[in-house]
Design a protein around this motif. Sequence first.
Motif, PDB file in Angstrom:
ATOM      1  N   SER A   1      28.643   1.000  10.473  1.00 45.31           N
ATOM      2  CA  SER A   1      28.756  -0.081  11.462  1.00 45.31           C
ATOM      3  C   SER A   1      27.688   0.116  12.535  1.00 45.31           C
ATOM      4  O   SER A   1      27.110   1.207  12.664  1.00 45.31           O
ATOM      5  CB  SER A   1      30.143  -0.094  12.122  1.00 45.31           C
ATOM      6  N   GLY A   2      27.481  -0.924  13.313  1.00 42.04           N
ATOM      7  CA  GLY A   2      26.565  -0.807  14.440  1.00 42.04           C
ATOM      8  C   GLY A   2      27.081   0.217  15.446  1.00 42.04           C
ATOM      9  O   GLY A   2      26.310   1.005  16.003  1.00 42.04           O
ATOM     10  N   MET A   3      28.386   0.228  15.684  1.00 37.46           N
ATOM     11  CA  MET A   3      28.947   1.186  16.645  1.00 37.46           C
ATOM     12  C   MET A   3      28.748   2.619  16.160  1.00 37.46           C
ATOM     13  O   MET A   3      28.519   3.522  16.971  1.00 37.46           O
ATOM     14  CB  MET A   3      30.437   0.900  16.898  1.00 37.46           C
TER      15      MET A   3
ATOM     16  N   TYR B   1      26.773  -4.708  25.218  1.00 34.25           N
ATOM     17  CA  TYR B   1      27.853  -5.231  24.370  1.00 34.25           C
ATOM     18  C   TYR B   1      29.146  -4.517  24.773  1.00 34.25           C
ATOM     19  O   TYR B   1      29.131  -3.328  25.109  1.00 34.25           O
ATOM     20  CB  TYR B   1      27.477  -4.955  22.914  1.00 34.25           C
TER      21      TYR B   1
ATOM     22  N   ASN C   1      23.723  -8.866  25.284  1.00 34.77           N
ATOM     23  CA  ASN C   1      24.873  -9.616  24.783  1.00 34.77           C
ATOM     24  C   ASN C   1      25.874  -9.728  25.927  1.00 34.77           C
ATOM     25  O   ASN C   1      26.349  -8.697  26.387  1.00 34.77           O
ATOM     26  CB  ASN C   1      25.479  -8.837  23.608  1.00 34.77           C
TER      27      ASN C   1
ATOM     28  N   ASP D   1      19.103  -0.804  21.487  1.00 39.85           N
ATOM     29  CA  ASP D   1      19.835  -1.690  20.581  1.00 39.85           C
ATOM     30  C   ASP D   1      19.184  -3.063  20.690  1.00 39.85           C
ATOM     31  O   ASP D   1      19.260  -3.712  21.729  1.00 39.85           O
ATOM     32  CB  ASP D   1      21.308  -1.746  21.006  1.00 39.85           C
TER      33      ASP D   1
ATOM     34  N   SER E   1      22.959  -3.611  14.850  1.00 38.10           N
ATOM     35  CA  SER E   1      24.172  -3.882  14.094  1.00 38.10           C
ATOM     36  C   SER E   1      23.710  -4.723  12.905  1.00 38.10           C
ATOM     37  O   SER E   1      23.323  -5.880  13.073  1.00 38.10           O
ATOM     38  CB  SER E   1      25.178  -4.668  14.934  1.00 38.10           C
TER      39      SER E   1
ATOM     40  N   THR F   1      25.437  -5.910  10.748  1.00 39.63           N
ATOM     41  CA  THR F   1      26.472  -6.935  10.573  1.00 39.63           C
ATOM     42  C   THR F   1      25.939  -8.320  10.935  1.00 39.63           C
ATOM     43  O   THR F   1      26.448  -9.327  10.438  1.00 39.63           O
ATOM     44  CB  THR F   1      27.635  -6.590  11.544  1.00 39.63           C
ATOM     45  N   LYS F   2      24.936  -8.368  11.796  1.00 39.74           N
ATOM     46  CA  LYS F   2      24.485  -9.639  12.375  1.00 39.74           C
ATOM     47  C   LYS F   2      23.312 -10.204  11.567  1.00 39.74           C
ATOM     48  O   LYS F   2      23.473 -10.532  10.415  1.00 39.74           O
ATOM     49  CB  LYS F   2      24.116  -9.438  13.842  1.00 39.74           C
TER      50      LYS F   2
ATOM     51  N   GLY G   1      27.768  -3.150   9.135  1.00 40.25           N
ATOM     52  CA  GLY G   1      26.835  -2.033   8.954  1.00 40.25           C
ATOM     53  C   GLY G   1      25.998  -1.813  10.189  1.00 40.25           C
ATOM     54  O   GLY G   1      25.955  -2.654  11.099  1.00 40.25           O
TER      55      GLY G   1
END
Length: 390
Positions: free
Chosen positions: A81-83, A107, A154, A179, A201, A203-204, A214
């Motif tokens: 994940s990004g985190m 974020y 963000n 980031d 991230s 994911t985006k 991811g």
Amino acid sequence: MSENEIELGLSTRAIHAGSPPPAPGAPVVPPLVMSSTFYGGQADESAALRYTRYGNNPNQEQVAAKMAALEGTEASLLLSSGMAAIALTVLSAAEVGDHVVTSRYLYGATHQLFRQELPRRGIEVTFIEPGNEAEWKAALRERTRVLYLEVPTNPGLRMFDPRVPAALADEHGLLFAVDTTFASPVNVRMTELGAHAVIHSATKYLGGHTDLIGGVISGSREVVGGVRDLMKLYGPAPDPHMAWLLDRGLRTVVVRMARHNQTAMALATWFDERPEVEATIYPGLEGHPDHALARELLDGYGGMLSVVLKGGGEAADAFAETVSLALIAPSLGGVETLISQPRYTSHRHQTLEEREAIGVPDGFLRISVGLEDIDDLMADFDGALRASQR
Ligand SMILES: Cc1ncc(COP(=O)(O)O)c(C=O)c1O
């Protein structure tokens, strides 16, 4: 990345980098290798141990090579994940007693990680106004190890100059991590501006189809190796299927970003002229506080756009209840247009005062502009804007 790959254009790298060389009869698309382990493990070949938690499954390696080619870095690592990418990057350089300096504009989960989690584990964090060079300098301590920035931010879409913390980090031997999920490597390659660790991230925009979680970190072999060592121990390795999906998504990231950039710019201009809108926030608009810096540093202004409606929270709720094509959901960067109110999602842990201080009052709508036809989006938003003021 090989010398040859550096010379190729970004779209070509996005399509071809990291793929196995062509061979008669081999599949054109790299196959999904759903195996946790691989033959080997005798004394003489221990150096070549392959295990999917180590990040060296073929699908994981292909995506990592593609990302390194896109970022122009020695190495990249895919995480679950990004985190995970953010947390392990910071932890790879800071331990108990150390100190981190970061921006106030983060974020929500990153903010929580820095405000609650790291201090609970003995790492102190100072939040600063990142556009002010003096604040970066004043925050430095003997035990500072990491400087951390998120740009564009963000959800306020602020742009701050990474070259300022980059120079300080080089001077003092610190890790400077950025980031830049909102820009993607299509709109900016952050190591060109001095970042040591570039985080996305995945994911985006990288995945782009709202079907995977991811994260990616890119940088020197040393920096990426430090994060990999922690990934092996803490365990947030990506599963091969996600890596395969990400590889597929990345093939179109350049054309997708071009369209996101184009539609978001046109919509921002359109919102900006509407009487129902108090403020339109988009780095491509001349009225944006960081427009000049964004124009200098970014190759595109991105697909994220925010508006603050007249009438505050009630107007934003009415807008969200009226849209039908745009979908109400957190997250961003996919083919479909998504709308969220940060007060209910990413920033729900912050007070109204804290949100207002970073430009996120009630009435704030964050729009992840998708790839639909712009006329359809405008028709949808037109009805929702009218409803918001009734
Ligand atoms: C800027 C930014 N960084 C990191 C993350 C975390 O990414 P993930 O959900 O993949 O862990 C997000 C998620 O929204 C984000 O917007």
